[in-house]
Design a protein around this motif. Structure first.
Motif, PDB file in Angstrom:
ATOM      1  N   MET A  68       0.859  -1.187   0.000  1.00  0.00           N
ATOM      2  CA  MET A  68       0.000   0.000   0.000  1.00  0.00           C
ATOM      3  C   MET A  68       0.898   1.240   0.000  1.00  0.00           C
ATOM      4  O   MET A  68       2.015   1.192   0.516  1.00  0.00           O
ATOM      5  CB  MET A  68      -0.896   0.051   1.243  1.00  0.00           C
ATOM      6  N   PRO A  69       0.413   2.357  -0.532  1.00  0.00           N
ATOM      7  CA  PRO A  69       1.212   3.588  -0.518  1.00  0.00           C
ATOM      8  C   PRO A  69       1.162   4.282   0.840  1.00  0.00           C
ATOM      9  O   PRO A  69       0.803   5.461   0.956  1.00  0.00           O
ATOM     10  CB  PRO A  69       0.544   4.434  -1.616  1.00  0.00           C
ATOM     11  N   ILE A  70       1.504   3.528   1.899  1.00  0.00           N
ATOM     12  CA  ILE A  70       1.488   4.080   3.251  1.00  0.00           C
ATOM     13  C   ILE A  70       2.708   4.980   3.423  1.00  0.00           C
ATOM     14  O   ILE A  70       3.838   4.554   3.175  1.00  0.00           O
ATOM     15  CB  ILE A  70       1.510   2.966   4.306  1.00  0.00           C
ATOM     16  N   THR A  71       2.479   6.213   3.819  1.00  0.00           N
ATOM     17  CA  THR A  71       3.578   7.133   4.054  1.00  0.00           C
ATOM     18  C   THR A  71       3.552   7.604   5.505  1.00  0.00           C
ATOM     19  O   THR A  71       2.502   7.688   6.129  1.00  0.00           O
ATOM     20  CB  THR A  71       3.516   8.345   3.110  1.00  0.00           C
ATOM     21  N   VAL A  72       4.725   7.898   6.004  1.00  0.00           N
ATOM     22  CA  VAL A  72       4.915   8.312   7.393  1.00  0.00           C
ATOM     23  C   VAL A  72       5.517   9.709   7.387  1.00  0.00           C
ATOM     24  O   VAL A  72       6.313  10.044   6.503  1.00  0.00           O
ATOM     25  CB  VAL A  72       5.827   7.312   8.140  1.00  0.00           C
ATOM     26  N   ALA A 236      -8.172   7.858   7.570  1.00  0.00           N
ATOM     27  CA  ALA A 236      -9.362   8.239   6.811  1.00  0.00           C
ATOM     28  C   ALA A 236      -9.014   8.612   5.373  1.00  0.00           C
ATOM     29  O   ALA A 236      -9.742   8.255   4.435  1.00  0.00           O
ATOM     30  CB  ALA A 236     -10.054   9.412   7.504  1.00  0.00           C
ATOM     31  N   ILE A 237      -7.907   9.339   5.197  1.00  0.00           N
ATOM     32  CA  ILE A 237      -7.496   9.722   3.840  1.00  0.00           C
ATOM     33  C   ILE A 237      -7.144   8.498   3.018  1.00  0.00           C
ATOM     34  O   ILE A 237      -7.535   8.369   1.847  1.00  0.00           O
ATOM     35  CB  ILE A 237      -6.314  10.709   3.905  1.00  0.00           C
ATOM     36  N   MET A 238      -6.435   7.566   3.603  1.00  0.00           N
ATOM     37  CA  MET A 238      -6.091   6.346   2.881  1.00  0.00           C
ATOM     38  C   MET A 238      -7.337   5.552   2.533  1.00  0.00           C
ATOM     39  O   MET A 238      -7.447   4.979   1.432  1.00  0.00           O
ATOM     40  CB  MET A 238      -5.135   5.507   3.727  1.00  0.00           C
ATOM     41  N   ARG A 239      -8.314   5.523   3.446  1.00  0.00           N
ATOM     42  CA  ARG A 239      -9.564   4.805   3.174  1.00  0.00           C
ATOM     43  C   ARG A 239     -10.310   5.441   2.004  1.00  0.00           C
ATOM     44  O   ARG A 239     -10.963   4.739   1.221  1.00  0.00           O
ATOM     45  CB  ARG A 239     -10.426   4.802   4.432  1.00  0.00           C
ATOM     46  N   SER A 240     -10.210   6.755   1.870  1.00  0.00           N
ATOM     47  CA  SER A 240     -10.908   7.434   0.770  1.00  0.00           C
ATOM     48  C   SER A 240     -10.355   7.014  -0.585  1.00  0.00           C
ATOM     49  O   SER A 240     -11.032   7.173  -1.612  1.00  0.00           O
ATOM     50  CB  SER A 240     -10.797   8.952   0.941  1.00  0.00           C
ATOM     51  N   PHE A 241      -9.137   6.491  -0.609  1.00  0.00           N
ATOM     52  CA  PHE A 241      -8.546   6.009  -1.862  1.00  0.00           C
ATOM     53  C   PHE A 241      -8.612   4.482  -1.973  1.00  0.00           C
ATOM     54  O   PHE A 241      -8.002   3.899  -2.863  1.00  0.00           O
ATOM     55  CB  PHE A 241      -7.090   6.471  -1.975  1.00  0.00           C
ATOM     56  N   GLY A 242      -9.357   3.853  -1.043  1.00  0.00           N
ATOM     57  CA  GLY A 242      -9.579   2.420  -1.133  1.00  0.00           C
ATOM     58  C   GLY A 242      -8.592   1.563  -0.378  1.00  0.00           C
ATOM     59  O   GLY A 242      -8.546   0.345  -0.590  1.00  0.00           O
ATOM     60  N   TYR A 243      -7.810   2.155   0.531  1.00  0.00           N
ATOM     61  CA  TYR A 243      -6.826   1.382   1.286  1.00  0.00           C
ATOM     62  C   TYR A 243      -7.203   1.338   2.763  1.00  0.00           C
ATOM     63  O   TYR A 243      -7.512   2.367   3.352  1.00  0.00           O
ATOM     64  CB  TYR A 243      -5.434   2.015   1.158  1.00  0.00           C
ATOM     65  N   GLU A 244      -7.170   0.146   3.341  1.00  0.00           N
ATOM     66  CA  GLU A 244      -7.399  -0.017   4.773  1.00  0.00           C
ATOM     67  C   GLU A 244      -6.042  -0.191   5.457  1.00  0.00           C
ATOM     68  O   GLU A 244      -5.431  -1.261   5.407  1.00  0.00           O
ATOM     69  CB  GLU A 244      -8.294  -1.229   5.047  1.00  0.00           C
ATOM     70  N   VAL A 245      -5.586   0.859   6.095  1.00  0.00           N
ATOM     71  CA  VAL A 245      -4.283   0.815   6.753  1.00  0.00           C
ATOM     72  C   VAL A 245      -4.339  -0.137   7.942  1.00  0.00           C
ATOM     73  O   VAL A 245      -5.249  -0.038   8.777  1.00  0.00           O
ATOM     74  CB  VAL A 245      -3.870   2.225   7.234  1.00  0.00           C
ATOM     75  N   PRO A 246      -3.418  -1.072   8.053  1.00  0.00           N
ATOM     76  CA  PRO A 246      -3.394  -1.966   9.220  1.00  0.00           C
ATOM     77  C   PRO A 246      -3.006  -1.169  10.464  1.00  0.00           C
ATOM     78  O   PRO A 246      -1.839  -0.810  10.635  1.00  0.00           O
ATOM     79  CB  PRO A 246      -2.345  -3.018   8.841  1.00  0.00           C
ATOM     80  N   TRP A 247      -3.980  -0.906  11.326  1.00  0.00           N
ATOM     81  CA  TRP A 247      -3.778   0.018  12.446  1.00  0.00           C
ATOM     82  C   TRP A 247      -2.684  -0.462  13.406  1.00  0.00           C
ATOM     83  O   TRP A 247      -1.775   0.304  13.750  1.00  0.00           O
ATOM     84  CB  TRP A 247      -5.100   0.190  13.195  1.00  0.00           C
ATOM     85  N   ARG A 248      -2.788  -1.721  13.836  1.00  0.00           N
ATOM     86  CA  ARG A 248      -1.842  -2.203  14.837  1.00  0.00           C
ATOM     87  C   ARG A 248      -0.398  -2.172  14.342  1.00  0.00           C
ATOM     88  O   ARG A 248       0.479  -1.614  15.026  1.00  0.00           O
ATOM     89  CB  ARG A 248      -2.242  -3.604  15.290  1.00  0.00           C
ATOM     90  N   PRO A 249      -0.100  -2.720  13.160  1.00  0.00           N
ATOM     91  CA  PRO A 249       1.283  -2.637  12.674  1.00  0.00           C
ATOM     92  C   PRO A 249       1.743  -1.202  12.446  1.00  0.00           C
ATOM     93  O   PRO A 249       2.909  -0.872  12.700  1.00  0.00           O
ATOM     94  CB  PRO A 249       1.239  -3.419  11.353  1.00  0.00           C
ATOM     95  N   ALA A 277      -2.121  11.915   0.454  1.00  0.00           N
ATOM     96  CA  ALA A 277      -2.843  11.874  -0.817  1.00  0.00           C
ATOM     97  C   ALA A 277      -1.905  11.937  -2.012  1.00  0.00           C
ATOM     98  O   ALA A 277      -2.243  11.446  -3.099  1.00  0.00           O
ATOM     99  CB  ALA A 277      -3.847  13.025  -0.883  1.00  0.00           C
ATOM    100  N   LEU A 278      -0.733  12.523  -1.854  1.00  0.00           N
ATOM    101  CA  LEU A 278       0.194  12.650  -2.982  1.00  0.00           C
ATOM    102  C   LEU A 278       0.669  11.286  -3.471  1.00  0.00           C
ATOM    103  O   LEU A 278       0.912  11.096  -4.659  1.00  0.00           O
ATOM    104  CB  LEU A 278       1.398  13.510  -2.572  1.00  0.00           C
ATOM    105  N   ALA A 279       0.804  10.338  -2.555  1.00  0.00           N
ATOM    106  CA  ALA A 279       1.268   9.004  -2.938  1.00  0.00           C
ATOM    107  C   ALA A 279       0.127   8.029  -3.180  1.00  0.00           C
ATOM    108  O   ALA A 279       0.296   7.038  -3.887  1.00  0.00           O
ATOM    109  CB  ALA A 279       2.188   8.448  -1.852  1.00  0.00           C
ATOM    110  N   ALA A 281      -3.154   8.853  -4.299  1.00  0.00           N
ATOM    111  CA  ALA A 281      -4.158   9.272  -5.277  1.00  0.00           C
ATOM    112  C   ALA A 281      -3.878   8.663  -6.656  1.00  0.00           C
ATOM    113  O   ALA A 281      -2.756   8.219  -6.935  1.00  0.00           O
ATOM    114  CB  ALA A 281      -4.195  10.793  -5.372  1.00  0.00           C
ATOM    115  N   PRO A 282      -4.868   8.651  -7.547  1.00  0.00           N
ATOM    116  CA  PRO A 282      -4.660   8.101  -8.889  1.00  0.00           C
ATOM    117  C   PRO A 282      -3.556   8.797  -9.677  1.00  0.00           C
ATOM    118  O   PRO A 282      -2.980   8.191 -10.591  1.00  0.00           O
ATOM    119  CB  PRO A 282      -6.025   8.323  -9.567  1.00  0.00           C
ATOM    120  N   ASP A 283      -3.237  10.052  -9.338  1.00  0.00           N
ATOM    121  CA  ASP A 283      -2.145  10.736 -10.038  1.00  0.00           C
ATOM    122  C   ASP A 283      -0.825  10.002  -9.859  1.00  0.00           C
ATOM    123  O   ASP A 283       0.066  10.102 -10.706  1.00  0.00           O
ATOM    124  CB  ASP A 283      -2.001  12.167  -9.523  1.00  0.00           C
ATOM    125  N   ALA A 284      -0.677   9.273  -8.746  1.00  0.00           N
ATOM    126  CA  ALA A 284       0.566   8.530  -8.514  1.00  0.00           C
ATOM    127  C   ALA A 284       0.693   7.353  -9.475  1.00  0.00           C
ATOM    128  O   ALA A 284       1.796   7.035  -9.940  1.00  0.00           O
ATOM    129  CB  ALA A 284       0.628   8.043  -7.069  1.00  0.00           C
TER     130      ALA A 284
END
Length: 390
Positions: A68-72, A236-249, A277-279, A281-284
């Motif tokens: 997933m495009p998870i960013t920190v 919430a932002i990641m969910r808006s793009f269809g990704y469920e971030v694994p909360w615990r990890p 959103a930069l990473a 979103a569909p623009d990525a």
């Protein structure tokens, strides 16, 4: 015929842009916050380097592992909180202890769902009102700076305004470029010398101490602000793009990263919110399954930017009066607007939120504990009285 997949360079560049925008738009806030709680210039530069390294490694680990495009990111609102708090009892070592406590609380929020639910009981309106009060003095800095140093501040503000009209995401980074030009011109005119040793990146470790003032005045508000304005919105932002971030990890990785970076001065890392959103979103990349590459690219870019931390800190040290506070202020405009909106969105919650906002904005400490903590306490107390047996 099926469409040709986008070249891999597209998500890679999206990650590079994510890191550049995230770093250049708020590093001045981070340096300001660390310095405010007692860090020397070298210790603040070390904190910036530690944050860059831990962010980079966390981005790579989470994006690679979960595809997933998870960013920190570092906690920009948290850095603003530090700037408003100032030095607490115990000084810089006590601030380090507070950062370690935030790391422990973050890990606990991931491992124990009940603790996460307890934190969620704090009304968003009060948490955001506290944040808005903390941000207000920092956001006033550009305006006050015009009176103090108009020739240094006006180029920064005009650059920000013009770029915000045509390319909003680059407004703050290019405002920083304008500030760098101002610093360069001022340095040449004054003949100030730059110590080459200050440009060498290095980590400066500090042994932590724990004081009541730091635990209550820094750690608890910092944890609440980071959860309310970074981690929860980031999910919430990641969910808006269809990704469920694994909360615990995610909490475990960012908590461990915060713990590793704290002795070197890093105040905390968390899930990215606005820059996420930069990473993602569909623009990525048009294909959602390939956007994880942008997350990895973001991490690698942070690792490349990290060694520049000392140079950025040296630039800040050379800046004429009011220039860097102006950059930090415009970097926080969007965060202030979002916090104010969420604080007053619910009419039934406005009075407690206003109380929390005013106390946080006052900057008044009591018993060695910062205004941010008292803002939370007062907001919750007013809310309890107004809603009692309603």
């Amino acid at each position: 015929m099926s469409e040709m997949p986008a070249p891999v360079s597209r998500p890679i560049m999206a990650g590079v842009v994510t890191a550049l925008v995230g770093f250049t738009s708020s590093f001045a806030v981070v340096l300001t916050g660390l310095s405010a709680v007692g860090a020397s210039p070298g210790e603040a530069a070390s904190g910036l380097l530690a944050l860059s390294i831990t962010m980079g490694l966390s981005c790579i680990a989470l994006a690679w592992r979960y595809r997933m495009p998870i960013t920190v990111a570092w906690s920009t609102p948290g850095a603003a909180l530090l700037a408003a708090t100032g030095v607490v009892d115990g000084g810089w070592p006590a601030a380090i202890g507070a950062f370690l406590l935030v790391a422990a609380l973050t890990i606990l929020a991931g491992l124990w769902p009940g603790f996460g639910r307890l934190i969620a009981q704090i009304p968003a309106s009060i948490a955001q009102a506290m944040l808005a009060g903390v941000l207000l003095p920092l956001c006033l800095a550009p305006i006050l700076g015009i009176a103090e140093n108009p020739w240094g501040v006006l180029p920064v503000l005009l650059t920000w305004l013009v770029v915000a009209r045509f390319a909003p995401r680059w407004a703050v980074p290019l405002a920083f470029v304008a500030a760098a030009i101002v610093v360069g011109v001022d340095t040449v005119r004054s003949g100030a010398a730059v110590d080459a040793g200050l440009l060498v990146p290095r980590l400066e470790l500090t042994a932590p101490t724990f004081t009541i003032g730091a635990v209550v005045g820094i750690a608890l508000p910092l944890f609440v602000v980071t959860m309310a304005s970074q981690n929860v919105p980031g999910v919430a932002i990641m969910r808006s793009f269809g990704y469920e971030v694994p909360w615990r990890p995610a909490m475990f990785v960012t908590g461990i990263g915060t713990a590793l970076g704290a002795p070197a001065g890093g105040h905390g890392i968390n899930l990215a919110a606005i820059s996420a959103a930069l990473a993602a979103a569909p623009d990525a990349d048009p294909d959602p399954k390939r956007r994880w590459v942008a997350g990895v690219s973001t991490g690698v870019s942070y690792l490349v930017l990290g060694p520049c931390a000392a140079a950025f800190a040296a630039l800040v040290a050379l800046a004429p009066a009011a220039v860097i506070p102006a950059v930090a202020g415009v970097a926080l405009f969007a965060a202030l607007g979002s916090a104010v909106h969420q604080a007053v969105a619910d009419p039934s919650e406005r009075m407690p939120a206003i109380v929390a906002f005013l106390i946080a904005a006052s900057g008044v400490s009591f018993a060695g504990i910062s205004a941010a903590f008292w803002a939370l306490v007062a907001g919750l107390a007013v809310r309890a009285v107004l809603t009692f047996r309603r």
